[in-house]
Enzyme design. Structure first.
Site, short mmCIF file in Angstrom:
data_model
loop_
_atom_site.label_atom_id
_atom_site.label_comp_id
_atom_site.label_asym_id
_atom_site.label_seq_id
_atom_site.Cartn_x
_atom_site.Cartn_y
_atom_site.Cartn_z
N GLN A 89 -1.91 1.98 9.94
CA GLN A 89 -0.61 2.17 9.27
C GLN A 89 0.38 2.90 10.17
OE1 GLN A 89 -3.57 2.83 7.86
NE2 GLN A 89 -3.56 2.48 5.66
N ASP B 37 -2.14 10.83 -1.79
CA ASP B 37 -2.52 9.79 -2.76
C ASP B 37 -2.89 10.36 -4.11
OD1 ASP B 37 -2.95 8.42 -0.03
OD2 ASP B 37 -2.89 6.84 -1.54
N ARG C 95 0.87 -1.18 0.00
CA ARG C 95 0.00 0.00 0.00
C ARG C 95 0.90 1.23 0.00
NH1 ARG C 95 2.44 1.86 3.71
NH2 ARG C 95 0.92 3.54 3.75
N GLY C 96 0.26 2.41 -0.10
CA GLY C 96 1.03 3.64 -0.23
C GLY C 96 1.12 3.96 -1.72
N ALA C 97 0.75 5.22 -2.07
CA ALA C 97 0.59 5.56 -3.49
C ALA C 97 1.80 5.22 -4.37
CB ALA C 97 0.21 7.03 -3.61
N ARG D 143 -7.56 -0.24 -6.66
CA ARG D 143 -7.77 0.85 -5.68
C ARG D 143 -7.96 2.16 -6.45
NH1 ARG D 143 -4.21 1.09 -0.47
NH2 ARG D 143 -6.17 2.02 0.25
#
Ligand code: MRU
Length: 342
Positions: free
Chosen positions: A197, A238, A47-49, A90
């Site tokens: 997170q 994001d 995860r994480g842009a 996503r």
């Protein structure tokens, strides 16, 4: 922290660090197909842009491995199918769409040049995206650290560190670089409900780097900002619209209002690949809604009534006017923001 890689390519497979198991276990998921990569993104194994963007590039390459077709229409169908599958995972982080579209166009160009090494070439392009992210992170952290004054107390939200990128991170890259320069006294870390997170990932990264940090629950932020001399709120992003409105982890918007009220700096740190110049303002950014289980359960334990109705938006929009600066690898932008192209 940099010794634990968020993802790596080996023997023509992609290995993704399973962030669901952190901070307690370091293990990797071996991705053999683009479907495996899409699943990892959707389920937040990664995860994480920026990290999502980088992994989707490799995912695309896996989709073109053992490509047998010589027929143009079949090829286009395949390329579009891979792209559609990857971007459907996503909706908010624009880096995913950016990386997939870059590789999709590139693959078609290679095909049109009658080059038979499509997989090899696409893999090189995915590696290029990966390397660009590494270089970008380093530049951002150095640029951002210059803005931090000595003895700084910082509050951060979610995880915008090495786990969310390919290298030192964005917001956390700035914080750790400033700490290494002797400027940071303390970092407060929001736990970041519901996916935690902050508690699981940011605490892990900061403690490994030796940065003095304290974990707080999200609802403590106002009290902490007021009473613990917080100088800066620093977060990742994001997706950033043309006018600077920024989508980031749910809770970021409230922090921006707190920062404004208390007259402290609110910095957004992101690569320019997170800026979506096709979107005029934040109202056009799609906000992902995730499953009710994330809110109703902690560590698989039900914490409310089984039949409770849940609303679980994963991101919110911080209006540009609440953002003191947007720190990128190219330059530091200040309000009013007018992002046209990069
Ligand atoms: O749902 P996540 O964990 O993918 O959300 C991540 C964030 O909101 C980060 O702050 C953002 O992607 C920046 S990561 C450098």
């Amino acid at each position: 922290m940099s010794e634990i890689k968020t993802l790596f390519w080996k023997d023509n497979f992609l290995y993704i660090l399973d962030q669901k198991k952190l901070p307690f276990k370091i293990s990797y998921v071996k991705c053999k197909t683009y479907i495996d990569v899409a699943r990892c993104i959707k389920n937040m194994v990664i995860r994480g842009a920026p990290a999502i963007g980088v992994s989707s590039g490799y995912g695309f390459a896996l989709g073109l491995k053992n490509l047998s077709t010589k027929n143009y229409n079949d090829f286009i169908c395949r390329v579009n199918k891979i792209a559609k599958n990857l971007v459907s995972t996503r909706p908010t982080a624009v880096n995913l769409f950016w990386a997939v579209e870059r590789i999709r166009k590139y693959a078609i160009d290679i095909y049109n040049e009658k080059d038979n090494n499509i997989f090899e070439k696409v893999l090189l392009e995915a590696k290029k995206i990966h390397n660009e992210d590494i270089v970008c992170n380093t530049k951002i952290s150095k640029t951002g650290a210059k803005l931090i004054k000595r003895d700084a107390t910082i509050l951060t939200h979610c995880n915008a560190g090495s786990l969310a990128t390919s290298s030192v991170g964005t917001a956390l890259g700035v914080i750790i670089e400033a700490y290494n320069q002797g400027k940071v006294k303390k970092v407060f870390v929001d736990e970041t409900r519901p996916y935690l997170q902050g508690a699981r990932l940011t605490m892990f990264e900061l403690m490994k780097s030796g940065v003095p940090c304290e974990l707080i629950t999200d609802n403590m932020a106002g009290f902490v900002i007021k009473n613990r001399n917080v100088d800066y709120v620093i977060v990742g992003a994001d997706r950033i619209a043309r006018n600077g409105d920024t989508a980031n982890k749910i809770g970021t918007y409230s922090l921006s209002i707190l920062a404004k009220y208390h007259k402290i700096k609110f910095f957004v740190v992101a690569p320019t690949s997170t800026i979506d110049t096709s979107i005029e303002d934040g109202t056009k950014i799609p906000i992902e809604e995730r499953s009710e289980e994330e809110v109703k359960y902690i560590n698989k334990k039900l914490i409310t009534l089984k039949g409770a109705q849940v609303y679980n938006p994963a991101f919110d929009i911080t209006e540009a006017k609440n953002i003191s600066a947007i720190i990128t690898e190219k330059k530091v932008f200040t309000y009013p923001y007018k992002f046209l192209c990069f």
